[in-house]
Design an enzyme around this catalytic site. Structure first.
Site, short mmCIF file in Angstrom:
data_model
loop_
_atom_site.label_atom_id
_atom_site.label_comp_id
_atom_site.label_asym_id
_atom_site.label_seq_id
_atom_site.Cartn_x
_atom_site.Cartn_y
_atom_site.Cartn_z
N HIS A 1 -3.84 -5.86 1.35
CA HIS A 1 -3.56 -6.14 2.75
C HIS A 1 -4.63 -7.11 3.25
O HIS A 1 -5.37 -7.65 2.45
CB HIS A 1 -3.49 -4.84 3.56
CG HIS A 1 -4.75 -4.03 3.55
ND1 HIS A 1 -4.94 -2.95 2.72
CD2 HIS A 1 -5.88 -4.15 4.26
CE1 HIS A 1 -6.14 -2.44 2.94
NE2 HIS A 1 -6.73 -3.14 3.86
N CYS B 1 0.82 -1.22 0.00
CA CYS B 1 0.00 0.00 0.00
C CYS B 1 0.86 1.28 0.00
O CYS B 1 1.51 1.56 -0.99
CB CYS B 1 -0.98 -0.04 1.17
SG CYS B 1 -2.44 0.97 0.89
#
Lengths: 465, 245
Positions: free
Chosen positions: B194, B95
């Site tokens: 994630h 991310c």
């Protein structure tokens, strides 16, 4: 407005008689559709105004405690029901007390509204509360709310637009809250924990304040009580913890029984016994006290009201099932789960758990947060654990990677997605006379509570109060 | 027993979305096979750990936190990290960490953040009024599927033939337009997934570990583990992505 109130009442009766839940939000939704200004019009009729209670964790228990204090003083505040904390829930609760002509009952003089943290700015504008009680801000449902900083920014704008005759009661120990109220048009009273002897864990992994919310500089903490709440100052700008006017001192935790602290103001000092466990409930009791004091009640009233508080809906709520004690402890974000884990671990007995993880909209679709919680604290304490809910396997995996499911004396464990089967297995693994902790996310809590209600162990939630 | 050294970049600042679960997974999957993963934290203003580095991890956080670390990263450690990647050391960037290792990040307002350029790519934030890319995601890669959750405002565009980590089956991935997700350069992996990423994707976890072992301990082969629970969670995530997107 007449139509709106009528529509709300009709919907409420319909949802209850058709058995579709408590009818706590839908009537308001219908009423707001008919009259978008319904809440403003009805809330404006409250003779003593309203108290808005918001924050990531502790809204329901703080409202419960504040209501108990007010009732001990002979007051009967209106409250929106737990979980119905958006504008429509408030519309429902107000419409329920209004006649069909849109006139609020004279007996309803004061209201306590617990409010979703993201919905707070809009509700603040509609309700125009006399008091706003700001508890804390933690990471929660990042997929729905966005980043914690985004919510903090919205709060800052909303508080800056408050009527100057209102009053803000804010947590001095939370830097996000202190920064959010720094531009308040209304006077601010702070509450906080002064006891340096309060149990601390050091900075938790899930801390949301690493950089100063005002300038981005490094934050320094002298002491951390819970999450990022503690005594802090920014190394770069002037953001620092204000000295609270209402404080908790000499905090002593007594395991699952509760805690004691000394509530101090400029003019009074009273010992408070909190019948609910954990440091997070010390914060809830302190916040409720600060709210009651701002309404002109005494510290003795606070003490009496808090002592008489029952656990709120699924918040360490305790019941007896088949000779076992069953305790339901909602945990919906990493800070909340850390506090529950820490509290449960104070039990002197081996632990029996039913951990329930759902990923419905009200829980957040993203279950990553379980990896931010310090489950490892349960090491060596588990005797049995059942995993339930739509994401039961994710939670089991979290326990596996905390090395809790193997080792020399592995606990009995099982992944059972279905609530009823999981509950039956968990209860069977809990010996007679022992305690089963149920740790659910929000919608899982509703599931398991529904199960317990159908089995006759609990009353339906819309019948309470 | 073999020992690997992992450097965790800015763990106290970049730790949103359960990033820690990735380190836990690598560490446990070593331990369960009788090996050791030593984790060395690198925080703001610190010197790069004086160890033989076998693995590097960087997570993500809020925009503010990313702005805080980007200077420290670029001034202090760019050369070292470039050299490690050139030396085929496995690196995982999730991310915000993935964005920091690209050429630049153009925020909704304010100046570009110049990144490390490990990945030949850049990210544009289209503005806060444009919907974030949020939801369950499934990616096809060379060894099956990767499941997880994505939540990012920025849109990433790969440049100059940079290979993606995989192809999006459900969800958005890099930009929601070209079907790519993540990037791979040498043994550096960047991704938006994630959940945490590695616990539910044990093949990817072991693939990364295998690359690390192969460099330092060519004789070590990874013993099979019982991944029944991991597979179960993986399958639930596959179903969720079908239902929700």
């Amino acid at each position: 407005m007449i139509l709106a109130v009528g529509a709300a009442k009709a919907t409420s009766v319909l949802t209850r008689t058709t058995g579709r839940g408590g009818g706590t939000a839908l009537p308001g939704l219908v009423a707001l559709h008919v009259d978008p200004h319904l809440v403003e019009k009805l809330a404006g009729q409250l003779a003593e105004g309203s108290v808005l209670i918001t924050g990531t964790n502790g809204k329901t228990t703080t409202s419960q405690m504040l209501e108990s204090i007010l009732r001990s003083a002979g007051l009967a505040p209106l409250r929106n029901r737990s979980g119905s904390n958006l504008l429509r829930g408030i519309a429902s609760s107000l419409a329920g007390e209004a006649g069909v002509l849109g006139k609020l009952s004279d007996e309803v003089r004061l209201a306590l509204f617990e409010v979703d943290e993201a919905a707070m700015p809009g509700i603040l504008r509609a309700v125009k509360p006399r008091r706003a009680l700001l508890l804390n801000l933690f990471r929660d449902q990042l997929d729905r709310y966005g980043e914690v900083a985004t919510v903090a920014r919205l709060w800052k704008d909303a508080v800056a637009a408050l009527d100057p005759s209102a009053q803000v009661i804010a947590n001095a120990d939370d830097p996000l809250i202190v920064d959010a109220v720094s531009g308040s048009a209304a006077p601010v009273t702070f509450f906080g924990i002064e006891s340096t002897a309060a149990p601390t864990s050091g900075m938790e992994h899930a801390s949301d304040v690493k950089a100063c919310p005002r300038c981005g500089g490094a934050m320094q903490f002298d002491v951390v009580f819970l999450g990022h709440q503690g005594h802090y100052s920014c190394s770069h700008c002037d953001l620092r913890r204000p000295t609270p006017e209402v404080s908790a001192r000499e905090v002593v935790l007594d395991g699952l029984n509760g805690s004691k602290f000394v509530l101090r103001t400029a003019t009074a000092e009273t010992e408070i016994s909190v019948p609910l466990p954990g440091l997070y409930n010390v914060y809830n009791a302190l916040a409720a006290s600060a709210g009651a004091l701002s309404l002109g009640l005494s510290t003795e009233r606070c003490s009496a009201g808090i002592r008489a508080t029952r656990a709120a809906f699924g918040r360490m709520e305790r019941l007896e099932v088949g000779g076992r004690t069953v305790q339901v402890a909602l945990a919906k974000n990493p800070t909340g789960l850390n506090e529950i884990v820490r509290t449960v671990a104070t039990s002197p007995e081996p632990l029996h758990l039913l951990v329930m993880l759902n990923d419905n909209t009200a829980d957040g679709h993203d279950v990553s947060w379980i990896w931010d919680a310090d489950i490892e604290l349960l090491g060596g304490r588990l005797e049995s654990v059942c995993f339930a809910g739509g994401r039961a396997a994710d939670m089991a995996l979290r326990f596996k990677y905390a090395d809790l499911l193997d080792g020399k004396q592995p606990p009995k464990w099982s992944v059972i997605f279905d609530t009823e089967s999981a509950f039956r297995q968990a209860l069977a693994w809990t010996p007679a006379g022992a305690r089963l902790f149920i740790i659910p996310t929000y919608t899982a809590m509703l599931d398991v509570r529904g199960l317990l209600t159908r089995a006759g162990h609990l009353r339906a939630y819309w019948e309470e109060g | 027993m073999a020992t690997l050294n992992l450097v965790h970049l800015y763990p106290t600042v970049l730790n949103l979305y359960g990033d820690r679960g990735n380190i836990t997974t690598l560490s446990r999957r070593c331990a369960w096979r009788g090996h050791e993963l030593r984790v060395h934290d690198l925080n703001m203003g610190e010197a790069f750990p004086e160890v033989e580095v076998d693995l590097v991890f960087i997570g993500g956080d809020q925009d503010r936190e990313q702005g805080v670390v980007v200077d420290d990263l670029r001034r202090g450690h760019a050369t070292r990290i470039e050299a490690l990647v050139a030396d085929a050391v496995p690196l995982l960037a999730v991310c915000g960490g993935y964005q920091l290792l690209q050429k630049y990040y153009r925020p909704a307002e304010g100046q570009d953040l110049v990144g490390l350029g490990i990945f030949d790519a850049h990210t544009l934030h289209p503005g806060h009024e444009v919907a974030r890319r949020v939801g369950n995601i499934v990616v096809a890669w060379e060894r099956g599927t990767i499941v997880g959750f994505e939540n990012h405002g920025g849109r990433t565009f790969l440049e100059g033939g940079t290979a993606p980590l995989g192809t999006v089956l459900k969800g958005f991935g890099n930009n929601g337009e070209d079907g790519t997700e993540g990037a791979r350069v040498a043994n550096a992996f960047g991704t938006y997934v994630h959940g945490s990423l590695l616990p539910k994707n044990p093949e990817l976890a072991d693939y990364i570990l295998q690359l690390a072992f192969a460099r330092r301990y060519p004789d070590v082969s990874l013993a099979a583990l019982d991944d029944g629970l991991e597979q179960q969670a993986h399958e639930v995530a596959l179903v969720r992505a079908q239902e929700r997107l």
